[in-house]
Design an enzyme around this catalytic site. Structure first.
Site, PDB file in Angstrom:
ATOM      1  N   GLN A 382      69.118  73.957  52.304  1.00 39.09           N
ATOM      2  CA  GLN A 382      68.498  75.239  52.609  1.00 39.09           C
ATOM      3  C   GLN A 382      68.744  76.179  51.441  1.00 39.09           C
ATOM      4  O   GLN A 382      69.855  76.273  50.926  1.00 39.09           O
ATOM      5  CB  GLN A 382      69.113  75.832  53.885  1.00 39.09           C
ATOM      6  CG  GLN A 382      68.549  77.177  54.298  1.00 39.09           C
ATOM      7  CD  GLN A 382      67.235  77.058  55.045  1.00 39.09           C
ATOM      8  OE1 GLN A 382      66.940  76.021  55.624  1.00 39.09           O
ATOM      9  NE2 GLN A 382      66.448  78.111  55.037  1.00 39.09           N
ATOM     10  N   GLY A 386      63.599  78.576  51.382  1.00 38.44           N
ATOM     11  CA  GLY A 386      63.469  77.939  52.688  1.00 38.44           C
ATOM     12  C   GLY A 386      64.088  76.549  52.668  1.00 38.44           C
ATOM     13  O   GLY A 386      64.752  76.157  51.707  1.00 38.44           O
ATOM     14  N   ASP A 499      67.747  82.835  37.370  1.00 39.00           N
ATOM     15  CA  ASP A 499      68.568  82.354  38.492  1.00 39.00           C
ATOM     16  C   ASP A 499      69.221  81.016  38.138  1.00 39.00           C
ATOM     17  O   ASP A 499      69.232  80.087  38.934  1.00 39.00           O
ATOM     18  CB  ASP A 499      67.714  82.221  39.756  1.00 39.00           C
ATOM     19  CG  ASP A 499      68.571  82.243  41.024  1.00 39.00           C
ATOM     20  OD1 ASP A 499      69.732  82.700  40.954  1.00 39.00           O
ATOM     21  OD2 ASP A 499      68.087  81.794  42.067  1.00 39.00           O
TER      22      ASP A 499
END
Length: 690
Positions: A382, A386, A499
């Site tokens: 997860q 999503g 990220d």
């Protein structure tokens, strides 16, 4: 109060009932927030009620509930406060009977809404919200093969053809043990079906299109695990395994065909006669089956011919195909040229918003079949976007399928960003995007499957970290560095990832590092060196100081993240959860050891030997150079690759890194920091690779 999880201590914040209204000892019921943002009530650690959707859905909260979600370095939790800008006092109570009640102070009773509310006892509080409402909302109240009817007493009965698993427990109205078949199934055409009317069926069954009621029954009979089916005149729905959460006379208008052994038709109690197929009806359906099969076969042949004719016309008209079948697609032989340049149109309130991605678009139905209807057994993990599932194609090839959840802080923009970016990139250290799906509310990305999971699964696990010896870690570090250098300098687009972290580094079967998750990435123009944003996205511990405090990002932002990742790989410790002396982070501890000439103490002991010591100390130096507070002091990724590969060149001494001591963290927290918009703190590593 908070409802959720404390990241640092592992503590769970929940609301627990009393044993009774007089005994305040901890009772059997607890109200909790799950990682998937669903609310639930558990009874003796077993699920008793669930919201079935994210708390962000307004239908879960009354006009006076104010649910807000917090995800930061302290924890992941839900806060419940005051709503609708009113100074109303409310309280939330988990009572001993398993009801979650919200009350409002009676002084606001003059409002029309409150006049219609229920006064609770003789107190000064009004009951304005309650879950679960009907008895049949309780999760699996009647157990397997039981049906709940809130209009009857007792509320639970076994489905026709079934008997209680424990007669004693059912007499005590403890129905969770469920029901068992009177007679085992024949697992073939000898089984029959009993009809129960006016029912509500569980969510997420298997739905088939293009079948009539006879074809639907045949499909169910083919699979011994099929327990029932529903046919609504258009679609055939198969219910597999143990049936739970069947509600009878609860407002549903569905006819449920329950599969039983043929001998059960003679044993049905009188109460179910009006819901059972008569033998005459069965004979008629068997005759209809025999006469209908040839017609179905002819229609099938005609449909196939019409389909190929339609495809031929589209080809001649220059039209493009959409909605490919994922199951039959062979990625090993078909290139991106197949079905490329497909465009997706999303009409928003502001007009038409078109975008193009050079990759195949697949149908949602084929993706659903590949993941066994997004079965939990195929869930890999997860993330902020999503859940990620493993999908299997007809040729045995496996893929990773990332599905946008409704509770995600990301959406179409992030999916469009990732699809348009990765489709244009080709590098051995970047994960390969194979296709996508945008159909109604569904937004899905399909990647190559990584059997060795993600990097954080190894380096942050006490057992698994020994698998990565010094040579493998150097191989991974150099691979990530090459991938970031490609993004910054050698690709046709200059890309800032924004990220970069351990959970976004995937490992293939040969331990090649693959950078993934480009939903937050940004493209820079040819001469553009820096940009500013009002929406800060990323993960705490990996974001550079100028990005957190001012929203400024550049290629040096990724360099900072790479430096954090490099030190984490060498030490096998997380930057955000490691604490030592006055240092709040792993970076602070590394800086202290560097100043004391004890940097070798930072390295994981399993990596230390005479051959790797000198190179590992050089890597620490490079890592500290990457995390210096000022962006101008940090090297570029080109410099980093050179420093990692050339062991002869002397390295400069680093300056103090950002966020390494309590004082400078507190100083940074006093600045007008922009809000963090990402929910991407949770890693996507779970049980299995993707």
């Amino acid at each position: 109060m908070k409802l959720g999880h404390d990241v640092k201590t592992g503590q769970t914040w929940s609301l627990t009932s009393w044993v009774s209204s007089e005994d305040p000892s901890p009772g059997a019921f607890s109200f909790k927030l799950h990682e998937n943002l669903k609310l639930s009530i558990t009874k003796d650690s077993q699920e008793y009620w669930t919201s079935g959707q994210s708390f962000l859905d307004k239908s879960l909260s009354g006009n006076f509930s104010n649910f807000s979600y917090v995800n930061d370095e302290n924890g992941t939790y839900l806060k419940i406060g005051r709503g609708n800008n009113m100074s109303s006092l409310t309280r939330l109570v988990m009572d001993s009977s398993g009801k979650l009640n919200q009350y409002l102070l009676k002084q606001y009773e003059e409002s029309r809404f409150y006049e219609e509310s229920q006064l609770y006892g003789e107190s000064q509080w009004l009951l304005i919200w309650q879950q679960p409402k009907p008895t049949c909302d309780v999760f699996a109240l009647c157990g397997s093969f039981g049906a709940c009817n809130s209009m009857e007493s007792p509320n639970c009965n076994c489905l026709p053809g079934f008997l209680p698993n424990s007669s004693r427990e059912w007499r005590l109205q403890k129905w969770s043990s469920g029901c068992l078949r009177n007679t085992p199934l024949q697992c073939g055409s000898k089984d029959r079906f009993l009809v129960m009317e006016n029912v509500t069926i569980p969510l997420y069954p298997i739905t088939l299109v293009g079948l009539n009621v006879i074809g639907c029954e045949i499909e169910c009979l083919k699979d011994c695990s099929c327990s029932a089916y529903v046919y609504d005149g258009r679609e055939c729905t198969l219910l597999m395994g143990e049936l739970q959460n069947i509600v009878h006379n609860g407002g549903g208008k569905i006819e449920l065909f329950i599969r039983v052994a043929a001998s059960e038709l003679e044993k049905i109690d009188g109460d179910f006669i009006d819901m059972t197929l008569s033998s005459n009806s069965r004979d008629k359906r068997e005759v209809a089956l025999i006469t209908t099969l040839p017609v179905i076969f002819i229609m099938l042949i005609f449909s196939i011919f019409a389909f190929f004719l339609w495809r031929k016309k589209l080809k001649h008209r220059g039209k493009k195909e959409t909605g490919l079948d994922l199951l039959s697609f062979d990625f090993s032989t078909k290139t991106r040229a197949v079905n490329s340049d497909l465009s997706y149109e999303n009409k928003s309130a502001n007009g038409d918003n078109k975008w193009e991605a050079e990759l195949p678009f697949f149908s949602f139905s084929s993706i659903s079949v590949a993941t066994d209807n997004f079965n939990e057994a195929n869930k890999l993990g997860q993330g902020g976007f999503g859940p990620v599932y493993k999908g299997k194609l007809l040729n045995g090839q496996e893929v990773a399928i990332k599905r946008l959840s409704r509770g995600s802080g990301q959406g179409l923009e992030e999916l469009k960003n990732e699809a348009t970016l990765i489709a244009k990139l080709q590098h051995r250290n970047l994960v390969r995007l194979l296709g996508c799906c945008i159909e109604d509310e569904e937004k899905i990305l399909i990647y190559e499957y990584m059997p060795n999971k993600s990097l954080d699964f190894f380096i942050f696990d006490a057992k698994n970290k020994s698998i990565l010896d010094w040579e493998k870690r150097v191989y991974i570090i150099e691979g990530v560095a090459q991938g970031v250098l490609y993004l910054h300098q050698h690709s046709r687009l200059r890309i800032i990832h924004r990220d970069l972290k351990a959970s976004n580094i995937l490992l293939d079967n040969q331990m090649n590092a693959k950078i993934s998750d480009f939903g937050m990435a940004r493209i820079f123009g040819g001469n553009e060196l820096q940009a500013n944003t009002s929406r800060v996205v990323g993960t705490y511990g990996y974001m550079s100081p100028e990005y957190v405090t001012e929203g400024l990002f550049s290629i040096k932002s990724d360099v900072f993240s790479f430096g954090v990742l490099l030190i984490e790989i060498l030490s096998s410790k997380r930057n955000t959860t490691y604490h030592f002396a006055d240092s709040l982070t792993l970076l602070g501890h590394a800086w202290n050891l560097w100043n004391c000439d004890k940097e070798h103490e930072l390295i994981d002991p399993i990596l230390l030997d005479s051959s790797s010591l000198s190179k590992s100390l050089r890597y620490i130096n490079v890592g500290l150079l990457c995390v210096q507070e000022l962006a101008s002091d940090r090297p570029t990724m080109s410099d980093v690759v050179g420093m990692l590969s050339n062991e002869v060149t002397a390295l400069p001494s680093p300056k103090q890194p950002a966020f390494c001591t309590r004082s400078n963290v507190e100083k940074a927290s006093t600045l007008n920091r922009l809000p963090i918009a990402s929910t991407n703190y949770v890693t996507i590593t779970s049980i299995e690779g993707r």
